[in-house]
Motif scaffolding. Structure first.
Motif, PDB file in Angstrom:
ATOM      1  N   GLY A  13     -28.141 -10.957  13.530  1.00 10.61           N
ATOM      2  CA  GLY A  13     -28.297 -10.649  14.947  1.00 10.61           C
ATOM      3  C   GLY A  13     -27.568  -9.357  15.304  1.00 10.61           C
ATOM      4  O   GLY A  13     -28.083  -8.525  16.055  1.00 10.61           O
ATOM      5  N   MET A  14     -26.377  -9.171  14.743  1.00 12.01           N
ATOM      6  CA  MET A  14     -25.621  -7.948  15.044  1.00 12.01           C
ATOM      7  C   MET A  14     -26.281  -6.725  14.433  1.00 12.01           C
ATOM      8  O   MET A  14     -26.209  -5.627  14.997  1.00 12.01           O
ATOM      9  N   ALA A  15     -26.932  -6.889  13.283  1.00  8.06           N
ATOM     10  CA  ALA A  15     -27.669  -5.765  12.689  1.00  8.06           C
ATOM     11  C   ALA A  15     -28.853  -5.401  13.589  1.00  8.06           C
ATOM     12  O   ALA A  15     -29.179  -4.218  13.760  1.00  8.06           O
ATOM     13  N   VAL A  21     -33.407  -8.385  26.558  1.00  7.28           N
ATOM     14  CA  VAL A  21     -32.878  -9.720  26.830  1.00  7.28           C
ATOM     15  C   VAL A  21     -32.515 -10.379  25.494  1.00  7.28           C
ATOM     16  O   VAL A  21     -33.380 -10.523  24.618  1.00  7.28           O
ATOM     17  N   ASP A  22     -31.255 -10.745  25.341  1.00  7.54           N
ATOM     18  CA  ASP A  22     -30.859 -11.560  24.198  1.00  7.54           C
ATOM     19  C   ASP A  22     -31.300 -12.988  24.512  1.00  7.54           C
ATOM     20  O   ASP A  22     -30.733 -13.651  25.375  1.00  7.54           O
ATOM     21  N   ASN A  23     -32.331 -13.423  23.805  1.00  8.77           N
ATOM     22  CA  ASN A  23     -32.979 -14.711  24.090  1.00  8.77           C
ATOM     23  C   ASN A  23     -32.555 -15.797  23.100  1.00  8.77           C
ATOM     24  O   ASN A  23     -33.242 -16.804  22.933  1.00  8.77           O
ATOM     25  N   ILE A  53     -28.980  -7.510  28.791  1.00 18.73           N
ATOM     26  CA  ILE A  53     -28.587  -8.788  29.387  1.00 18.73           C
ATOM     27  C   ILE A  53     -28.775  -9.932  28.390  1.00 18.73           C
ATOM     28  O   ILE A  53     -29.540  -9.819  27.425  1.00 18.73           O
ATOM     29  N   GLU A  54     -28.067 -11.009  28.657  1.00 13.58           N
ATOM     30  CA  GLU A  54     -28.165 -12.215  27.827  1.00 13.58           C
ATOM     31  C   GLU A  54     -28.247 -13.399  28.784  1.00 13.58           C
ATOM     32  O   GLU A  54     -27.400 -13.532  29.663  1.00 13.58           O
ATOM     33  N   THR A  55     -29.272 -14.221  28.655  1.00 13.56           N
ATOM     34  CA  THR A  55     -29.398 -15.367  29.561  1.00 13.56           C
ATOM     35  C   THR A  55     -30.126 -16.519  28.892  1.00 13.56           C
ATOM     36  O   THR A  55     -31.186 -16.294  28.320  1.00 13.56           O
ATOM     37  N   HIS A  91     -33.070 -11.682  19.137  1.00 12.05           N
ATOM     38  CA  HIS A  91     -32.571 -12.987  18.711  1.00 12.05           C
ATOM     39  C   HIS A  91     -31.569 -12.848  17.588  1.00 12.05           C
ATOM     40  O   HIS A  91     -31.794 -12.083  16.650  1.00 12.05           O
ATOM     41  N   SER A  92     -30.491 -13.635  17.667  1.00  9.89           N
ATOM     42  CA  SER A  92     -29.785 -13.981  16.449  1.00  9.89           C
ATOM     43  C   SER A  92     -30.626 -15.092  15.834  1.00  9.89           C
ATOM     44  O   SER A  92     -30.563 -16.245  16.276  1.00  9.89           O
ATOM     45  N   ALA A  93     -31.426 -14.755  14.841  1.00 11.04           N
ATOM     46  CA  ALA A  93     -32.312 -15.736  14.203  1.00 11.04           C
ATOM     47  C   ALA A  93     -31.516 -16.781  13.440  1.00 11.04           C
ATOM     48  O   ALA A  93     -32.023 -17.851  13.089  1.00 11.04           O
ATOM     49  N   THR A  94     -30.242 -16.462  13.202  1.00 13.06           N
ATOM     50  CA  THR A  94     -29.289 -17.370  12.558  1.00 13.06           C
ATOM     51  C   THR A  94     -29.197 -18.707  13.298  1.00 13.06           C
ATOM     52  O   THR A  94     -28.855 -19.729  12.713  1.00 13.06           O
ATOM     53  N   LYS A  95     -29.480 -18.672  14.589  1.00 18.19           N
ATOM     54  CA  LYS A  95     -29.257 -19.848  15.433  1.00 18.19           C
ATOM     55  C   LYS A  95     -30.510 -20.728  15.451  1.00 18.19           C
ATOM     56  O   LYS A  95     -30.838 -21.334  14.461  1.00 18.19           O
ATOM     57  N   PHE A  96     -31.216 -20.791  16.579  1.00 17.75           N
ATOM     58  CA  PHE A  96     -32.316 -21.757  16.696  1.00 17.75           C
ATOM     59  C   PHE A  96     -33.522 -21.426  15.814  1.00 17.75           C
ATOM     60  O   PHE A  96     -34.216 -22.335  15.355  1.00 17.75           O
ATOM     61  N   MET A 142     -21.499 -12.041  27.826  1.00 21.05           N
ATOM     62  CA  MET A 142     -22.452 -12.092  26.725  1.00 21.05           C
ATOM     63  C   MET A 142     -21.722 -12.491  25.441  1.00 21.05           C
ATOM     64  O   MET A 142     -20.509 -12.663  25.446  1.00 21.05           O
ATOM     65  N   TYR A 143     -22.490 -12.609  24.384  1.00 26.65           N
ATOM     66  CA  TYR A 143     -21.934 -12.971  23.077  1.00 26.65           C
ATOM     67  C   TYR A 143     -20.748 -12.061  22.728  1.00 26.65           C
ATOM     68  O   TYR A 143     -20.836 -10.841  22.911  1.00 26.65           O
ATOM     69  N   GLY A 144     -19.674 -12.639  22.227  1.00 24.21           N
ATOM     70  CA  GLY A 144     -18.448 -11.888  21.944  1.00 24.21           C
ATOM     71  C   GLY A 144     -18.665 -10.694  21.017  1.00 24.21           C
ATOM     72  O   GLY A 144     -18.108  -9.609  21.235  1.00 24.21           O
ATOM     73  N   VAL A 189     -29.170 -19.755   7.130  1.00 20.80           N
ATOM     74  CA  VAL A 189     -29.738 -18.412   6.973  1.00 20.80           C
ATOM     75  C   VAL A 189     -29.258 -17.491   8.092  1.00 20.80           C
ATOM     76  O   VAL A 189     -29.197 -17.885   9.262  1.00 20.80           O
ATOM     77  N   LEU A 190     -28.891 -16.274   7.704  1.00 18.03           N
ATOM     78  CA  LEU A 190     -28.418 -15.262   8.652  1.00 18.03           C
ATOM     79  C   LEU A 190     -29.556 -14.270   8.886  1.00 18.03           C
ATOM     80  O   LEU A 190     -30.173 -13.799   7.932  1.00 18.03           O
ATOM     81  N   GLY A 191     -29.830 -13.956  10.155  1.00 13.81           N
ATOM     82  CA  GLY A 191     -30.883 -12.974  10.425  1.00 13.81           C
ATOM     83  C   GLY A 191     -30.911 -12.587  11.882  1.00 13.81           C
ATOM     84  O   GLY A 191     -30.298 -13.233  12.733  1.00 13.81           O
ATOM     85  N   GLY A 192     -31.634 -11.514  12.167  1.00  9.96           N
ATOM     86  CA  GLY A 192     -31.814 -11.067  13.542  1.00  9.96           C
ATOM     87  C   GLY A 192     -33.200 -10.484  13.689  1.00  9.96           C
ATOM     88  O   GLY A 192     -33.826 -10.107  12.697  1.00  9.96           O
ATOM     89  N   SER A 213     -20.970 -20.827  15.602  1.00  9.18           N
ATOM     90  CA  SER A 213     -22.426 -20.763  15.488  1.00  9.18           C
ATOM     91  C   SER A 213     -23.052 -21.895  16.297  1.00  9.18           C
ATOM     92  O   SER A 213     -22.345 -22.727  16.883  1.00  9.18           O
ATOM     93  N   LEU A 214     -24.376 -21.898  16.358  1.00 11.42           N
ATOM     94  CA  LEU A 214     -25.086 -22.854  17.208  1.00 11.42           C
ATOM     95  C   LEU A 214     -26.542 -22.892  16.780  1.00 11.42           C
ATOM     96  O   LEU A 214     -26.985 -22.116  15.945  1.00 11.42           O
ATOM     97  N   GLY A 215     -27.277 -23.825  17.396  1.00 14.12           N
ATOM     98  CA  GLY A 215     -28.714 -23.845  17.178  1.00 14.12           C
ATOM     99  C   GLY A 215     -29.173 -24.553  15.918  1.00 14.12           C
ATOM    100  O   GLY A 215     -30.342 -24.444  15.547  1.00 14.12           O
TER     101      GLY A 215
HETATM  102  C1  LIG Z   1     -24.704 -15.320  17.188  1.00  7.61           C
HETATM  103  C2  LIG Z   1     -25.202 -14.471  18.280  1.00  7.61           C
HETATM  104  C3  LIG Z   1     -25.420 -13.096  18.079  1.00  7.61           C
HETATM  105  C4  LIG Z   1     -25.095 -12.405  16.777  1.00  7.61           C
HETATM  106  O1  LIG Z   1     -25.930 -12.835  15.736  1.00  7.61           O
HETATM  107  P1  LIG Z   1     -25.485 -12.898  14.188  1.00  7.61           P
HETATM  108  O2  LIG Z   1     -26.700 -13.423  13.529  1.00  7.61           O
HETATM  109  O3  LIG Z   1     -24.290 -13.781  14.094  1.00  7.61           O
HETATM  110  O4  LIG Z   1     -25.164 -11.494  13.774  1.00  7.61           O
HETATM  111  C5  LIG Z   1     -25.953 -12.364  19.137  1.00  7.61           C
HETATM  112  N1  LIG Z   1     -26.217 -12.936  20.328  1.00  7.61           N
HETATM  113  C6  LIG Z   1     -26.010 -14.242  20.560  1.00  7.61           C
HETATM  114  C7  LIG Z   1     -26.318 -14.827  21.898  1.00  7.61           C
HETATM  115  C8  LIG Z   1     -25.483 -15.051  19.543  1.00  7.61           C
HETATM  116  O5  LIG Z   1     -25.257 -16.358  19.789  1.00  7.61           O
END
Ligand SMILES: *Cc1c(COP(=O)(O)O)cnc(C)c1O
Length: 390
Positions: A88-90, A174-176, A147-149, A196-201, A109-111, A208-211, A326-328
């Motif tokens: 997601g950060m990439a 929008v960070d969805n 924005i993130e919502t 998207h941080s695809a890592t989550k949901f 927003m996300y830290g 798996v880590l992805g964005g 992490s989450l999702g």
């Molecule tokens: C985790 C997260 C990110 C960052 O994603 P990574 O896959 O950890 O790099 C960005 N935005 C939101 C809302 C997140 O929860």
């Protein structure tokens, strides 16, 4: 097409023609170039940020397995296309690098995103505003509104259409990640990019880590160019897992959301809990965004148990939920934002975002509701937290 049908089939239309049932995992880092002229034409296409060419040439330029995931996610977000990154950060970094200039960003927003933007590492000047201050912060050189919502970790919601109106010609991202395309489709509301941080949901299983960024084909060209140049590619194995994750996205989100709704209500009534943050609770959604902007309130909630020590005690006492960031994922995770995910955020922004010392964030999984409640109730009660919180 309905969500559940779309999830299962998105990005897979070409498989029957290939004579396979599931996408192949293409692990090649390089591809034979028997026709040198075609190789050159392909190189030129990838360098131009094109989404297709005759030959992948080299894995940093293109990967078919990753492209399958991108096509699937684009369908779910109702976007022309999508561009995947290693995390997601990439993806956030890629999007920022593709648009130089001034950025207007809405806290909280996300830290990690907050940290990247406020560090100035990528050379952007950032103006931090609240959602109603976007119009005032726009300058001639503003290239992006971020924005993130709902926002991490207290689920504060931003009215996307209202921010889009304030932004005028300036593209809104929008960070969805929290809502997922199951609950919210920002492009319909005028956003230009969905991240998207695809890592989550999207992945959904914590493995798996992805964005990924969903957008128009024209905007995707610049993103692909950044990816080719910087090499922040998603690995094909990750691409495969993320594409598979999409197939159960709606099922997972609906099941977890149903749990979250009831857990939020029960936590709110628990004497050991000071306050619960969850858009599905009465009084938490003054603009009526749930139902209008989001189909439902989602699967993540936060609750405050009063002090850092009490919060940590709860995190250490749960037995079914996993104390982890992490989450999702399909399983329930609990964490303490002030000392973990939001530790890097400036104190002032922490305060604004409601990241209090006693706050815990719960990413609700798809386990049986009563097992989850028994675990939380036990963690809260056995510690005799009840007495001091209210
Ligand atoms: C985790 C997260 C990110 C960052 O994603 P990574 O896959 O950890 O790099 C960005 N935005 C939101 C809302 C997140 O929860």
């Amino acid at each position: 097409m309905f969500n559940r049908t779309l999830d299962v089939h998105a990005g897979r239309a070409h498989l029957a023609q290939q004579g396979v049932h599931v996408p192949g995992i293409d692990l090649s880092t390089t591809y034979p170039l028997h026709d040198a002229a075609a190789g050159t034409a392909s190189i030129d296409a990838w360098a131009n940020g094109d989404g297709t060419a005759q030959n992948p040439v080299y894995a940093r330029l293109h990967n078919p397995t990753v492209a399958g995931f991108e096509a699937g996610l684009a369908e779910l977000e109702e976007a022309e296309t999508a561009v995947a990154f290693a995390s997601g950060m990439a993806a956030t970094t890629g999007l920022l690098l593709s648009r130089q200039g001034h950025v207007v960003a809405v806290r909280p927003m996300y830290g990690g995103t907050d940290h990247l933007l406020s560090s100035g590492l990528l050379g952007h000047e950032v103006t931090w505003v609240e959602a109603d201050g976007v119009a005032e912060a726009i300058r001639p050189d503003t290239s992006l509104v971020w924005i993130e919502t709902p926002a991490n970790p207290t689920l504060q919601m931003v009215d996307i259409a209202e921010v889009v109106a304030q932004a005028g010609d300036v593209p809104v991202v929008v960070d969805n990640t929290f809502a997922t395309p199951v609950l919210q489709k920002p492009l319909r509301l005028g956003a230009r990019f969905v991240l998207h941080s695809a890592t989550k949901f999207l992945g959904g299983h914590g493995d798996v880590l992805g964005g990924v960024v969903a957008c128009s084909e024209a905007d995707a060209k610049a993103l692909r160019q950044v990816r080719v140049i910087t090499g922040a590619n998603l690995h094909p194995l990750a691409g495969y897992l993320l594409h598979r994750g999409l197939q159960t996205l709606t099922l997972r989100v609906r099941a977890a959301q149903a749990n979250a709704l009831i857990l939020a209500r029960r936590l709110q009534n628990h004497p050991g809990v000071r306050v619960v943050h969850y858009p599905g609770l009465p009084g938490t959604d003054p603009k009526g965004l749930v139902g209008r902007q989001m189909v439902g309130p989602g699967c993540v909630l936060a609750f405050d148990v009063g002090t850092m020590n009490r919060a940590r005690a709860v995190m250490e006492a749960v037995q079914l939920a996993t104390p982890a960031v992490s989450l999702g994922a399909v399983d329930t995770l609990i964490q303490h934002p002030a000392s973990l995910t939001h530790r890097v955020v400036e104190d002032e922004a922490k305060q604004l975002g409601g990241v209090t010392a006693g706050l815990l964030r719960l990413s609700v999984g798809i386990e049986e509701l009563e097992d989850l409640w028994a675990d939380l109730d036990r963690a809260l009660s056995t510690l005799e937290l009840a007495a001091a919180a209210k």
